[in-house]
Design a protein around this motif. Structure first.
Motif, PDB file in Angstrom:
ATOM      1  N   ALA A 105       0.806  -1.222   0.000  1.00  0.00           N
ATOM      2  CA  ALA A 105       0.000   0.000   0.000  1.00  0.00           C
ATOM      3  C   ALA A 105       0.841   1.276   0.000  1.00  0.00           C
ATOM      4  CB  ALA A 105      -0.936   0.008   1.212  1.00  0.00           C
ATOM      5  N   GLY A 106       2.087   1.209  -0.476  1.00  0.00           N
ATOM      6  CA  GLY A 106       2.941   2.391  -0.486  1.00  0.00           C
ATOM      7  C   GLY A 106       2.982   3.061  -1.845  1.00  0.00           C
ATOM      8  N   GLY A 107       3.749   4.156  -1.930  1.00  0.00           N
ATOM      9  CA  GLY A 107       3.833   4.913  -3.170  1.00  0.00           C
ATOM     10  C   GLY A 107       4.479   4.134  -4.296  1.00  0.00           C
ATOM     11  N   ILE A 108       5.604   3.451  -4.015  1.00  0.00           N
ATOM     12  CA  ILE A 108       6.252   2.626  -5.037  1.00  0.00           C
ATOM     13  C   ILE A 108       5.305   1.519  -5.484  1.00  0.00           C
ATOM     14  CG2 ILE A 108       8.137   1.020  -5.494  1.00  0.00           C
ATOM     15  CD1 ILE A 108       9.944   2.703  -3.798  1.00  0.00           C
ATOM     16  N   ASP A 109       4.621   0.916  -4.513  1.00  0.00           N
ATOM     17  CA  ASP A 109       3.671  -0.149  -4.826  1.00  0.00           C
ATOM     18  C   ASP A 109       2.602   0.346  -5.801  1.00  0.00           C
ATOM     19  OD1 ASP A 109       4.804   0.048  -2.242  1.00  0.00           O
ATOM     20  OD2 ASP A 109       3.655  -1.632  -1.520  1.00  0.00           O
ATOM     21  N   GLU A 110       2.084   1.547  -5.534  1.00  0.00           N
ATOM     22  CA  GLU A 110       1.043   2.115  -6.393  1.00  0.00           C
ATOM     23  C   GLU A 110       1.559   2.346  -7.807  1.00  0.00           C
ATOM     24  OE1 GLU A 110      -2.060   2.618  -6.145  1.00  0.00           O
ATOM     25  OE2 GLU A 110      -2.510   2.470  -3.999  1.00  0.00           O
ATOM     26  N   PHE A 111       2.826   2.772  -7.919  1.00  0.00           N
ATOM     27  CA  PHE A 111       3.333   3.032  -9.264  1.00  0.00           C
ATOM     28  C   PHE A 111       3.619   1.737 -10.009  1.00  0.00           C
ATOM     29  CE2 PHE A 111       6.233   4.353 -12.615  1.00  0.00           C
ATOM     30  CZ  PHE A 111       5.467   5.370 -13.166  1.00  0.00           C
ATOM     31  N   VAL A 112       4.053   0.710  -9.307  1.00  0.00           N
ATOM     32  CA  VAL A 112       4.193  -0.605  -9.925  1.00  0.00           C
ATOM     33  C   VAL A 112       2.842  -1.052 -10.478  1.00  0.00           C
ATOM     34  CG1 VAL A 112       4.550  -3.050  -9.399  1.00  0.00           C
ATOM     35  CG2 VAL A 112       6.217  -1.359  -8.639  1.00  0.00           C
ATOM     36  N   ALA A 113       1.790  -0.863  -9.703  1.00  0.00           N
ATOM     37  CA  ALA A 113       0.444  -1.206 -10.170  1.00  0.00           C
ATOM     38  C   ALA A 113       0.036  -0.354 -11.367  1.00  0.00           C
ATOM     39  CB  ALA A 113      -0.562  -1.033  -9.035  1.00  0.00           C
ATOM     40  N   PHE A 114       0.436   0.906 -11.359  1.00  0.00           N
ATOM     41  CA  PHE A 114       0.150   1.796 -12.493  1.00  0.00           C
ATOM     42  C   PHE A 114       0.731   1.225 -13.778  1.00  0.00           C
ATOM     43  CE2 PHE A 114       1.742   5.123 -15.300  1.00  0.00           C
ATOM     44  CZ  PHE A 114       0.602   5.879 -15.538  1.00  0.00           C
ATOM     45  N   LEU A 115       2.010   0.837 -13.744  1.00  0.00           N
ATOM     46  CA  LEU A 115       2.641   0.286 -14.941  1.00  0.00           C
ATOM     47  C   LEU A 115       2.023  -1.053 -15.328  1.00  0.00           C
ATOM     48  CD1 LEU A 115       6.431   1.070 -14.322  1.00  0.00           C
ATOM     49  CD2 LEU A 115       4.857   2.257 -15.865  1.00  0.00           C
ATOM     50  N   ALA A 116       1.734  -1.885 -14.344  1.00  0.00           N
ATOM     51  CA  ALA A 116       1.149  -3.196 -14.635  1.00  0.00           C
ATOM     52  C   ALA A 116      -0.205  -3.065 -15.323  1.00  0.00           C
ATOM     53  CB  ALA A 116       0.997  -3.990 -13.340  1.00  0.00           C
ATOM     54  N   ARG A 117      -0.928  -2.025 -14.988  1.00  0.00           N
ATOM     55  CA  ARG A 117      -2.254  -1.824 -15.572  1.00  0.00           C
ATOM     56  C   ARG A 117      -2.203  -1.094 -16.912  1.00  0.00           C
ATOM     57  NH1 ARG A 117      -4.245   0.122  -9.608  1.00  0.00           N
ATOM     58  NH2 ARG A 117      -5.278  -1.804  -8.931  1.00  0.00           N
ATOM     59  N   ARG A 118      -1.192  -0.265 -17.110  1.00  0.00           N
ATOM     60  CA  ARG A 118      -1.152   0.586 -18.300  1.00  0.00           C
ATOM     61  C   ARG A 118      -0.343   0.009 -19.456  1.00  0.00           C
ATOM     62  NH1 ARG A 118      -4.414   5.396 -18.453  1.00  0.00           N
ATOM     63  NH2 ARG A 118      -5.107   5.664 -16.296  1.00  0.00           N
ATOM     64  N   LEU A 119       0.728  -0.722 -19.155  1.00  0.00           N
ATOM     65  CA  LEU A 119       1.594  -1.207 -20.221  1.00  0.00           C
ATOM     66  C   LEU A 119       0.911  -2.186 -21.169  1.00  0.00           C
ATOM     67  CD1 LEU A 119       5.051  -1.622 -18.406  1.00  0.00           C
ATOM     68  CD2 LEU A 119       4.363   0.149 -20.048  1.00  0.00           C
ATOM     69  N   PRO A 120      -0.031  -3.032 -20.710  1.00  0.00           N
ATOM     70  CA  PRO A 120      -0.702  -3.913 -21.675  1.00  0.00           C
ATOM     71  C   PRO A 120      -1.430  -3.171 -22.784  1.00  0.00           C
ATOM     72  CG  PRO A 120      -1.028  -4.751 -19.461  1.00  0.00           C
ATOM     73  CD  PRO A 120      -0.375  -3.399 -19.315  1.00  0.00           C
ATOM     74  N   ALA A 121      -1.893  -1.962 -22.513  1.00  0.00           N
ATOM     75  CA  ALA A 121      -2.542  -1.166 -23.556  1.00  0.00           C
ATOM     76  C   ALA A 121      -1.545  -0.639 -24.576  1.00  0.00           C
ATOM     77  CB  ALA A 121      -3.300   0.002 -22.924  1.00  0.00           C
ATOM     78  N   LEU A 122      -0.247  -0.795 -24.277  1.00  0.00           N
ATOM     79  CA  LEU A 122       0.817  -0.321 -25.165  1.00  0.00           C
ATOM     80  C   LEU A 122       1.604  -1.507 -25.725  1.00  0.00           C
ATOM     81  CD1 LEU A 122       1.911   2.632 -22.865  1.00  0.00           C
ATOM     82  CD2 LEU A 122       0.625   2.815 -25.004  1.00  0.00           C
ATOM     83  N   ALA A 123       0.915  -2.643 -25.871  1.00  0.00           N
ATOM     84  CA  ALA A 123       1.469  -3.851 -26.510  1.00  0.00           C
ATOM     85  C   ALA A 123       2.581  -4.502 -25.697  1.00  0.00           C
ATOM     86  CB  ALA A 123       1.951  -3.538 -27.919  1.00  0.00           C
ATOM     87  N   PHE A 124       2.469  -4.472 -24.372  1.00  0.00           N
ATOM     88  CA  PHE A 124       3.395  -5.195 -23.506  1.00  0.00           C
ATOM     89  C   PHE A 124       2.653  -6.350 -22.843  1.00  0.00           C
ATOM     90  CE2 PHE A 124       5.766  -1.350 -23.942  1.00  0.00           C
ATOM     91  CZ  PHE A 124       7.094  -1.649 -23.630  1.00  0.00           C
ATOM     92  N   ARG A 125       3.367  -7.440 -22.636  1.00  0.00           N
ATOM     93  CA  ARG A 125       2.891  -8.509 -21.767  1.00  0.00           C
ATOM     94  C   ARG A 125       3.598  -8.336 -20.437  1.00  0.00           C
ATOM     95  NH1 ARG A 125       4.565 -14.038 -21.162  1.00  0.00           N
ATOM     96  NH2 ARG A 125       5.989 -13.803 -22.940  1.00  0.00           N
ATOM     97  N   VAL A 126       2.845  -8.270 -19.344  1.00  0.00           N
ATOM     98  CA  VAL A 126       3.398  -7.867 -18.050  1.00  0.00           C
ATOM     99  C   VAL A 126       3.312  -8.991 -17.038  1.00  0.00           C
ATOM    100  CG1 VAL A 126       3.037  -6.346 -16.065  1.00  0.00           C
ATOM    101  CG2 VAL A 126       2.958  -5.402 -18.373  1.00  0.00           C
TER     102      VAL A 126
END
Length: 482
Positions: A105-126
């Motif tokens: 539940a920390g700031g780094i954790d939230e940003f990891v979740a941000f990338l995990a949720r957003r990168l698939p829309a940019l043709a990445f498998r995460v």
């Protein structure tokens, strides 16, 4: 606590607390003995009841009817963020492993979740790997949420993690405070690593004596602010500056819908009270001791003002000191220390202002969320503060760093200053008082502040820039293969 542990607290515990509070002026041998006392005693581990959960409101209800807690936002499957064409991602798309030691539940954790949720829309498998099994508390809230949304999350030991890397060999690693074994295993497998510098020092600490050697395992860096980029290059001048890209953090606006203010305030028992909110881990870095000390002055002038500090309990001993200070104050009933809340949007909706008096930050995601919700902010001068809040007072105020200069901020200097009078106290008090004095003006422009901030710090733009850096890191590998 048991009677024996209560006895321990009344004798050894009180001595340990006194020693910690006065550690800056004690001889080294005494500090060592006090530290050992804290480690051996129950005091360092007895966190039951130290801070409150969310079973009761901030202000007691004046009737027997208790409003229900606002609903948590539903999990959004990662695929829901993709267009119909993007949902059929080719099997040969870029496989990105996102590595973090903490996924709760920390700031780094939230940003990891941000990338995990957003990168698939940019043709990445995460795939997300939580590469820390030393504490079960490091894997929790966000790990469960991401898995419910369809993201593959691994919680692994060094041995199993290395085996997984050899067997699956992702195309690139997005690293967020990675352990050394990940970097070594990636080098052995010839996997490029892009590390995001969320702050200097890192959450553990930056060892500049060994950073030059460690950085040889890194293909490129992303710094969350220009301040962090400058700090890193000053500490490790041998690393090529062109390989560090500055990309300010964004957060998942899709997963942070604005809360219902009336319902949130009713649930917390708030009516006309003014609420300052801090979202941050209970640890020295966030400087809640200095904030509580300053808030006592604000509360003395403004009898209707409350302070809520909500976050993960990382440092039990330090938080005990904050509680001891709080309990001595006339305003103690208006200072609330709580655990992290699964839906921070509810707390942001209920709040009137956000305040953060950290010793150091790279780019505070909590501050970003507050500004996105339209709250005026009071924040100490840390990495990203001026870029987020500005200097014209239209979004709030940046006050001096509690150490006097953000350039001096690290774990050691923060530890020396954590219980001492801090030079930014009067400026912090003045800024908070000014926000309270103009509460109605701030309330009237809340929606406008939210709209302008979200336009400036666009989540899609942040995700695309990270995708570009990750793709660029794979190019030398691709050219070698070809």
């Amino acid at each position: 606590m048991t009677s024996s542990s209560q006895s321990d607290f009344s004798s050894r515990g009180r001595v340990a607390l006194w020693a910690q509070r006065n550690s800056w002026r004690l001889p080294r041998a005494v500090r060592r003995a006090a530290k050992e006392l804290m480690i051996r005693g129950e005091l360092a581990r007895a966190d039951d009841g130290l801070i409150d959960d969310w079973a009761k409101p901030l202000v007691p209800y004046d009737s027997e009817a208790e409003p229900s807690a606002p609903d948590e936002p539903p999990s959004i499957p990662t695929g829901a963020l993709l267009s119909s064409a993007e949902r059929h991602v080719p099997s040969d798309c870029v496989h990105c492993l996102i590595v973090t030691p903490v996924l709760d539940a920390g700031g780094i954790d939230e940003f990891v979740a941000f990338l995990a949720r957003r990168l698939p829309a940019l043709a990445f498998r995460v795939t997300v790997m939580c590469a820390n099994t030393t504490s079960p508390s490091y894997v929790g809230q966000l790990s469960e949420t991401l898995q419910k949304e369809g993201t593959t999350v691994l919680v692994t030991s060094p041995i199993d993690g290395c085996r997984w890397l050899r067997a699956n060999r992702p195309d690139v690693i997005s690293a967020h405070d990675p352990p050394m074994w990940i970097l070594e295993a990636a080098a052995d497998a010839r996997i490029p690593v892009v590390e995001t510098l969320h702050g200097i020092p890192t959450p553990i600490s930056t060892d500049w004596k060994h950073e030059s050697r460690r950085s040889k395992f890194i293909t490129s860096f992303v710094a969350v602010s220009d301040f962090v980029r400058r700090q890193y290059l000053a500490g490790n001048p041998s690393f090529p500056g062109h390989a560090i890209t500055t990309i300010p953090n964004a957060f998942n606006d899709t997963h942070r819908p604005l809360g219902d203010r009336s319902r949130a305030r009713a649930w917390l028992g708030l009516k006309e009270e003014f609420l300052f909110l801090t979202l941050g881990r209970h640890t020295v870095q966030k400087n809640s001791y200095g904030l509580v000390d300053a808030f006592a002055e604000v509360a003395r002038i403004n009898p209707n003002v409350h302070l809520l500090i909500a976050g993960r309990l990382d440092d039990v001993m330090y938080t005990r000191q904050v509680c001891v200070l709080r309990d001595k104050l006339p305003s103690r009933a208006r200072i609330h220390l709580r655990h992290s809340f699964a839906n921070p949007s509810t707390l942001l909706a209920a709040a009137d202002s956000f305040v953060l008096n950290s010793f150091f930050e790279g780019w505070s995601l909590a501050c970003m969320e507050a500004l996105s919700a339209g709250l005026p902010v009071v924040i100490s001068e840390v990495g990203g503060a001026r870029e987020q809040v500005g200097t014209d007072g239209s979004r709030g105020f940046v006050v001096a760093n509690p150490l006097g200069s953000p350039e001096k901020a690290n774990w050691e200097t923060a530890g020396l200053m954590r219980f001492r009078p801090q030079p930014n106290k009067s400026e912090l008090v003045c800024a908070m008082n000014a926000i309270v004095a103009h509460r109605h003006e701030w309330s009237a422009i809340r929606c406008r502040l939210s709209d302008s901030f979200n336009e400036q710090f666009n989540a899609n733009s942040c995700a695309k820039r990270h995708a570009e850096v990750l793709l660029h890191a794979t190019l030398p590998v691709c050219s070698t293969k070809n």
